[in-house]
Design an enzyme around this catalytic site. Structure first.
Site, short mmCIF file in Angstrom:
data_model
loop_
_atom_site.label_atom_id
_atom_site.label_comp_id
_atom_site.label_asym_id
_atom_site.label_seq_id
_atom_site.Cartn_x
_atom_site.Cartn_y
_atom_site.Cartn_z
N PRO A 136 0.77 -1.25 0.00
CA PRO A 136 0.00 0.00 0.00
C PRO A 136 0.81 1.30 0.00
O PRO A 136 0.76 2.09 0.94
CB PRO A 136 -0.83 -0.13 1.27
CG PRO A 136 0.04 -0.92 2.19
CD PRO A 136 0.74 -1.91 1.30
N CYS A 137 1.47 1.58 -1.09
CA CYS A 137 2.23 2.83 -1.22
C CYS A 137 1.30 4.04 -1.25
O CYS A 137 1.74 5.16 -0.97
CB CYS A 137 3.14 2.79 -2.43
SG CYS A 137 2.32 2.39 -3.97
#
Length: 166
Positions: A133-134
């Site tokens: 989850p950047c």
């Protein structure tokens, strides 16, 4: 050998890639670094890791937090992999800053400080969007900065997770 499949998300078409060790790529079509590290020789077919990733995405895009993980095989430098591991530890529905990640890395390495810019570069090269989850990483003042899939998608992903306004 890498295997690929496509997935139609509410935010656009996605290309998935996997090998016998896990998911190697998840890219929105048209994003920066699209298909980076995808082997020239790959085959499109149904594959267990790809099917699992699609199941994860179905739950995620329906507004639910998936309660299982997808095996990953991330390809990058050791520093990038270290940053991506930290990304995987960011809880659903929360955010951190590039500076906070840099501080964690500095502490782990026994350094006084580490460059948030270096962290940002590693985050931007994340080969597995959404699942790693950047999109949960914000600028120091809480601003929406740097998402290879585009800031509009980043905003939509944060809204999907019901992240409070920043």
């Amino acid at each position: 050998m890498q295997y690929i499949s496509r997935y139609q998300s509410p935010l656009g078409k996605i290309l998935l890639a996997a090998d016998d060790m896990g998911l190697t790529g998840l890219w929105f079509y048209g994003q920066k670094y699209f298909a980076l590290h995808l082997d020239e020789s790959h085959e499109e077919k149904s594959y267990s890791v790809l099917d699992l990733a699609k199941r994860w995405l179905n739950l995620y895009f329906s507004g639910q937090e998936p309660d299982f993980s997808v095996p990953l095989h991330l390809k990058g430098t050791e520093f990038q992999k270290e940053v991506w591991k930290i990304l995987c530890d960011i809880p659903y529905g929360t955010t951190v800053t590039y500076g906070e990640i840099a501080a964690v890395l500095a502490q782990k390495r026994g350094l006084e400080r580490m460059s948030a810019q270096a962290v940002g570069n590693a985050v931007s090269h994340n080969p597995v969007s959404v699942i790693v989850p950047c999109h949960r990483v914000l600028g120091s003042n809480g601003s929406l900065t740097g998402y290879a899939g585009g800031l509009e998608r980043k905003l939509k992903l944060l809204e999907l997770e019901k992240v409070p306004r920043y």
